[in-house]
Write a protein that holds these residues in place. Structure first.
Motif, PDB file in Angstrom:
ATOM      1  N   THR A  86       0.839  -1.201   0.000  1.00 54.72           N
ATOM      2  CA  THR A  86       0.000   0.000   0.000  1.00 54.72           C
ATOM      3  C   THR A  86       0.876   1.254   0.000  1.00 54.72           C
ATOM      4  O   THR A  86       0.592   2.216  -0.717  1.00 54.72           O
ATOM      5  N   ALA A  95      -9.144  -0.193  -4.519  1.00 53.06           N
ATOM      6  CA  ALA A  95      -8.791  -0.668  -3.177  1.00 53.06           C
ATOM      7  C   ALA A  95      -9.150  -2.143  -3.025  1.00 53.06           C
ATOM      8  O   ALA A  95     -10.150  -2.495  -2.405  1.00 53.06           O
ATOM      9  N   THR A 130      -9.436  -5.939   0.399  1.00 54.89           N
ATOM     10  CA  THR A 130     -10.719  -5.882   1.103  1.00 54.89           C
ATOM     11  C   THR A 130     -10.680  -6.693   2.398  1.00 54.89           C
ATOM     12  O   THR A 130     -11.654  -6.768   3.121  1.00 54.89           O
ATOM     13  N   VAL A 166      -8.188  -0.198   2.987  1.00 52.51           N
ATOM     14  CA  VAL A 166      -9.102   0.554   2.125  1.00 52.51           C
ATOM     15  C   VAL A 166      -9.102   2.009   2.583  1.00 52.51           C
ATOM     16  O   VAL A 166      -8.993   2.937   1.768  1.00 52.51           O
ATOM     17  N   GLU A 167      -9.190   2.211   3.896  1.00 50.14           N
ATOM     18  CA  GLU A 167      -9.195   3.572   4.452  1.00 50.14           C
ATOM     19  C   GLU A 167      -7.905   4.304   4.095  1.00 50.14           C
ATOM     20  O   GLU A 167      -7.915   5.452   3.695  1.00 50.14           O
ATOM     21  N   LYS A 200      -8.046   5.389   0.609  1.00 52.58           N
ATOM     22  CA  LYS A 200      -9.044   6.451   0.430  1.00 52.58           C
ATOM     23  C   LYS A 200      -8.503   7.799   0.921  1.00 52.58           C
ATOM     24  O   LYS A 200      -8.641   8.815   0.260  1.00 52.58           O
ATOM     25  N   ILE A 201      -7.878   7.748   2.091  1.00 53.86           N
ATOM     26  CA  ILE A 201      -7.327   8.991   2.657  1.00 53.86           C
ATOM     27  C   ILE A 201      -6.250   9.537   1.730  1.00 53.86           C
ATOM     28  O   ILE A 201      -6.205  10.716   1.396  1.00 53.86           O
ATOM     29  N   GLY A 250      -5.999   9.012  -1.404  1.00 50.76           N
ATOM     30  CA  GLY A 250      -6.647   9.492  -2.629  1.00 50.76           C
ATOM     31  C   GLY A 250      -7.239  10.875  -2.440  1.00 50.76           C
ATOM     32  O   GLY A 250      -7.075  11.757  -3.290  1.00 50.76           O
ATOM     33  N   GLU A 251      -7.910  11.092  -1.280  1.00 52.23           N
ATOM     34  CA  GLU A 251      -8.522  12.410  -1.020  1.00 52.23           C
ATOM     35  C   GLU A 251      -7.443  13.480  -0.961  1.00 52.23           C
ATOM     36  O   GLU A 251      -7.564  14.541  -1.539  1.00 52.23           O
ATOM     37  N   HIS A 288      -9.047   9.539  -7.578  1.00 50.83           N
ATOM     38  CA  HIS A 288     -10.261   8.774  -7.334  1.00 50.83           C
ATOM     39  C   HIS A 288      -9.886   7.341  -6.914  1.00 50.83           C
ATOM     40  O   HIS A 288      -9.058   6.697  -7.550  1.00 50.83           O
ATOM     41  N   VAL A 289     -10.514   6.891  -5.821  1.00 52.62           N
ATOM     42  CA  VAL A 289     -10.256   5.526  -5.347  1.00 52.62           C
ATOM     43  C   VAL A 289     -11.551   4.723  -5.446  1.00 52.62           C
ATOM     44  O   VAL A 289     -12.562   5.100  -4.860  1.00 52.62           O
ATOM     45  N   ALA A 342     -13.655   1.727  -4.373  1.00 47.27           N
ATOM     46  CA  ALA A 342     -13.674   0.803  -3.227  1.00 47.27           C
ATOM     47  C   ALA A 342     -15.064   0.225  -3.056  1.00 47.27           C
ATOM     48  O   ALA A 342     -16.048   0.840  -3.461  1.00 47.27           O
TER      49      ALA A 342
END
Ligand SMILES: Nc1nc2c(ncn2[C@@H]2O[C@H](COP(=O)(O)OP(=O)(O)OP(=O)(O)O)[C@@H](O)[C@H]2O)c(=O)[nH]1
Length: 360
Positions: A168, A189, A192, A198-199, A202-203, A205-206, A211-212, A214
Motif C-alpha cells: 500500500t 482498493a 478488502t 481501504v481507508e 481512500k485517505i 486518494g482524497e 479517485h479511489v 472501493a
C-alpha cells in the motif's frame, strides 16, 4: 503529456473532396510535428531519469553503505592484501552472510577462482574490479524501468505480495510518481481483507485528488478490480493501480484468488493487467525466492519492487532474485518517504554495497 501539443488545431476551410486527403488534416499536426513532439518528450523523460539516477546514487550510498553487505565487504580487502584462497574464502563468507544465497555466491566465487588460477589478475584491485563487474552483470539484465504503455488505456498495474511488505505504501509512492509524470490516475482498493488498507488508500486518494474505487471490507477483490477498470476506462484514465490483500505464498485459496483477479480484468481488456508488480520485503532473506516462485506461478509476475533495503536488509537477496528469475526489478524502497522509492539502478546499487576500490 505532450502539453505543448494540446493547442487547438487551427481552423481550416473544409477540404474539397479529393481522391487523396492530406495526411495532417485530421489532427491539425503533421507527422513531423508529432515526431518532433515525441522526440522532445522522450528526451525530457531521459533527462529526468538521468537526474533521478544521479540523486539516487547519493541516497543509496547513504542508506546501503550501512548494510551488512557493505559492512561484510568493508575491511575485507585491507585484511587480505594477497591474491590467495583466504581472500576468496572471505569474499564467499561475506556474500553468503549478505543473503546472496549459495548458488549465486558459488557462481561469483568460482568464476573469480578460475580467473585467479589462470593468472588473470595482476593484483587484488584487479580481482576487485572483476568482482564488481560480475555483480553488475547479474543485475544489468533485470534493470528495466517500468514504462507506461500509452496505447493501453488505462495501463493497469496489479500489485501483489505477502502481508506487510509495503504494497500500500508503494502504491502511494508510485501514484505520486505517475502524477508528477503527468498521467491521470485511479486506484482500486482491492485489499478488502483489511479495512484499514481501504481507508489508507481512500485517505491518500482524497489528499492527492485521486479517485479511489472501493467496495468496502470483505467485498470480492476481483469485483473491485473489475469495477476499477470499468470506471477508469469510462473516465479515460491513463493508469489504474489495483491493490490486493497481502497473502502468504503458502495459502493456496488466496493465491488462486489472484488468478481470478487477472482473469476478470482480462474480460475488459485482454492485455490487462499490463504489469503484475510484486512487492518483496528486502529483509525477508532467501524466503523471498519461495515467495516469488509461488506468486509467479499463480499470477505471472512481470516486475518487482524490493522494499526496506534501508532497514536490516542485507541487500544480497536482490542478486539471488535476479539470478534465479531474471524478472525486471522496477524499483527499490530505501525508506518510508515518497522519494525513497527509487528506480532500480544496478551501478548505483553495486557501488553503494562495495567498499572503495583497494589501492594498487
Ligand atoms: N523502512 C522502510 N519501511 C517501509 C518501506 N516500504 C514500506 N515500509 C513500511 O512497511 C510497513 C508496511 O507497509 P504497508 O504498505 O502497509 O504494507 P502492505 O504490504 O500493504 O501490508 P498488508 O496490507 O498487510 O499486506 C509500513 O510501516 C511502511 O511504512 C521501505 O522501503 N523502507
Amino acid at each position: 503529456m505532450f502539453d505543448f501539443l494540446k493547442k487547438k488545431p487551427e481552423k481550416t476551410e473544409p477540404a474539397k473532396p479529393s481522391a487523396k486527403p492530406a495526411a495532417p488534416a485530421r489532427s491539425g499536426f503533421s507527422p513531423d510535428d508529432l515526431a518532433r513532439a515525441f522526440t522532445v518528450h522522450q528526451e525530457e523523460k531521459a533527462a529526468r531519469l538521468e537526474a533521478e539516477l544521479a540523486e539516487g546514487r547519493e541516497a543509496m550510498k547513504g542508506t546501503l553503505g550501512g548494510s551488512l553487505f557493505a559492512r561484510s565487504l568493508g575491511g575485507l580487502f585491507s585484511r587480505n592484501p594477497q591474491l590467495d584462497e583466504d581472500l576468496l574464502d572471505e569474499i564467499e563468507t561475506a556474500l553468503i552472510t549478505a543473503d546472496m544465497g549459495v548458488p549465486a555466491t558459488t557462481e561469483v566465487v568460482e568464476r573469480l577462482r578460475k580467473r585467479m588460477k589462470d593468472r588473470d589478475f595482476a593484483d587484488v584491485p584487479a580481482l576487485f574490479r572483476a568482482l564488481r563487474n560480475d555483480l553488475l552483470a547479474m543485475l544489468k539484465p533485470v534493470a528495466k524501468p517500468l514504462e507506461i504503455d500509452a496505447t493501453a488505456k488505462p495501463f493497469v498495474i496489479l500489485t501483489v505480495g505477502v502481508n506487510g511488505v509495503g504494497k500500500t505504501t508503494t502504491i502511494g509512492k508510485l501514484a505520486r510518481r505517475f502524477q508528477l509524470d503527468g498521467h491521470s490516475l485511479m486506484l482500486a482498493a482491492g485489499d478488502t481483507f483489511r479495512a484499514a488498507a481501504v481507508e489508507q488508500l481512500k485517505i491518500w486518494g482524497e489528499r492527492n485528488q485521486v479517485h479511489v474505487v472501493a467496495q468496502g471490507q470483505d467485498a470480492d477483490p476481483a469485483s473491485v478490480a473489475f469495477d476499477g477498470l470499468q470506471t477508469a476506462k469510462a473516465k479515460d484514465i491513463d493508469v489504474l493501480i489495483a491493490d490486493t490483500a497481502g497473502r502468504l505464498h503458502t495459502q493456496q485459496g488466496l493465491m488462486a484468488e489472484l488468478g481470478k483477479i487477472r482473469r476478470v480484468l482480462a474480460k475488459l481488456d485482454a492485455r490487462a493487467p499490463h504489469e503484475v508488480l510484486m512487492v518483496i520485503d528486502g529483509t525477508t532473506g532467501q524466503n523471498a525466492l519461495n515467495q516469488l516462485r509461488q506468486f509467479h506461478a499463480a499470477v505471472k509476475v512481470t516486475g518487482l519492487v524490493v522494499t526496506k533495503l534501508d532497514g536490516t536488509a542485507k541487500g544480497g537477496v536482490v542478486f539471488a532474485l535476479a539470478r534465479e528469475f531474471g524478472l525486471p526489478i522496477r524499483f527499490i524502497g530505501l525508506g518510508e518517504k515518497p522519494e525513497d522509492l527509487r528506480v532500480f539502478d544496478p551501478e548505483g546499487f553495486v557501488d553503494a554495497l562495495l567498499p572503495a576500490a583497494p589501492a594498487a
